[in-house]
Design an enzyme around this catalytic site. Structure first.
Site, PDB file in Angstrom:
ATOM      1  N   SER A 131      62.278 -57.699  15.254  1.00 48.25           N
ATOM      2  CA  SER A 131      60.941 -57.177  15.073  1.00 48.25           C
ATOM      3  C   SER A 131      59.875 -58.406  15.324  1.00 48.25           C
ATOM      4  O   SER A 131      60.138 -59.508  15.252  1.00 48.25           O
ATOM      5  CB  SER A 131      60.698 -56.887  13.779  1.00 48.25           C
ATOM      6  N   TYR A 144      63.129 -58.610   4.697  1.00 50.21           N
ATOM      7  CA  TYR A 144      63.363 -57.791   5.916  1.00 50.21           C
ATOM      8  C   TYR A 144      62.949 -58.627   7.095  1.00 50.21           C
ATOM      9  O   TYR A 144      63.761 -58.681   8.001  1.00 50.21           O
ATOM     10  CB  TYR A 144      62.157 -56.676   6.022  1.00 50.21           C
TER      11      TYR A 144
HETATM   12  C1  8X3 Z   1      57.808 -54.062  11.355  1.00 44.83           C
HETATM   13  C2  8X3 Z   1      57.176 -54.362  12.214  1.00 44.83           C
HETATM   14  O1  8X3 Z   1      54.301 -54.743  12.743  1.00 44.83           O
HETATM   15  O2  8X3 Z   1      55.165 -52.961  11.711  1.00 44.83           O
HETATM   16  O3  8X3 Z   1      59.152 -54.133  12.127  1.00 44.83           O
HETATM   17  O4  8X3 Z   1      55.504 -55.025  10.543  1.00 44.83           O
HETATM   18  S1  8X3 Z   1      55.381 -54.212  11.669  1.00 44.83           S
END
Ligand code: 8X3
Length: 244
Positions: A131, A144
């Site tokens: 991510s 997370y």
């Molecule tokens: C989540 C990415 O940009 O929505 O993995 O926080 S974001």
């Protein structure tokens, strides 16, 4: 036909990957927790396995039950993962933190460890879902984001160990993607709508098409990491707290 094993395939990016790879002629093993939703993905070239990715014994039994022609995995798409909560660390739930570490880190490591010898033997590939949170801290990201940093770094370090084997490894790092993932994270449709409202976020299909593209590049080419955002998402300045 090559075979892709895609985890977390019951919804969102995982489900979109199942369709993208099957439409492109791949055999697909789609895994996830919710048997009824998985069953809707079944077709000639798609086999589904229902188990909780955190349960190694259930996973191994499911993999052993695969028919002969779906057992040789060429591509592992480590998509299963979740985000729970957006609270600041000092207010967050330890149980949520442990669930994210168990799913996003421990389970990903375990299935990767299990399939690595086969992937080496077949000169296969691993595509890990990290991510943008892996690299850019934001309020509420805490554990997370740390799990996603682990996934990104593991991907890069796997490349070092797999040097010379022909196995490719890629870390995919999306920003805002509209899936039920956001709903799970915030626990509220209202908050989810507020986060993504008017943003024109990426879709699960956008990410699945990107993953298919990465997987079908010529075998001499490795995308190490790939960061994607919707045009309407970028960065802000550092937060500065002024004392009085
Ligand atoms: C989540 C990415 O940009 O929505 O993995 O926080 S974001």
């Amino acid at each position: 036909m090559p075979t892709a094993l895609i985890t977390g395939a019951t919804a969102g990016i995982g489900e979109a990957c199942v369709h993208a790879f099957a439409d492109a002629g791949w055999n697909v093993v789609a895994t996830g927790r919710r048997a009824e939703r998985l069953a809707t993905l079944e077709r000639d070239t798609v086999r589904t396995l229902a188990f909780d990715i955190r349960d190694e014994a259930a996973r191994d039994a499911a993999l052993d039950s695969l028919p002969e022609d779906f057992r040789e995995i060429d591509l592992l798409v480590n998509n299963a993962g979740l985000a729970l909560g957006l609270e600041p660390a000092q207010e967050a739930s330890l149980s949520n933190w442990k669930t994210m570490i168990d799913t996003n880190v421990t389970s990903l490591v375990s299935i990767t460890h299990k399939l690595l010898p086969m992937l080496v033997a077949r000169k296969g590939a691993i595509i890990n879902l990290s991510s943008v949170a892996a690299k850019y801290p934001y309020p509420g990201g805490n554990v997370y984001a740390a799990t996603k940093a682990f996934v990104r770094q593991l991907s890069l370090d796997l490349r070092a160990d797999l040097h010379g084997t022909g196995v490719r490894v890629t870390s995919i790092e999306p920003g805002m993607v509209e899936t039920e993932f956001t709903l799970v994270r915030t626990g509220s449709q209202e908050v989810s709508d507020k986060l993504y409202g008017g943003v024109n976020p990426m879709t699960a299909e956008d990410i699945a098409e990107t993953i298919l593209w990465v997987a079908t590049l010529p075998p001499h080419l490795n995308i190490n990491s790939l960061e994607l955002m919707p045009v309407n998402q970028s960065w802000q300045a550092f937060a500065v707290h002024r004392e009085g």
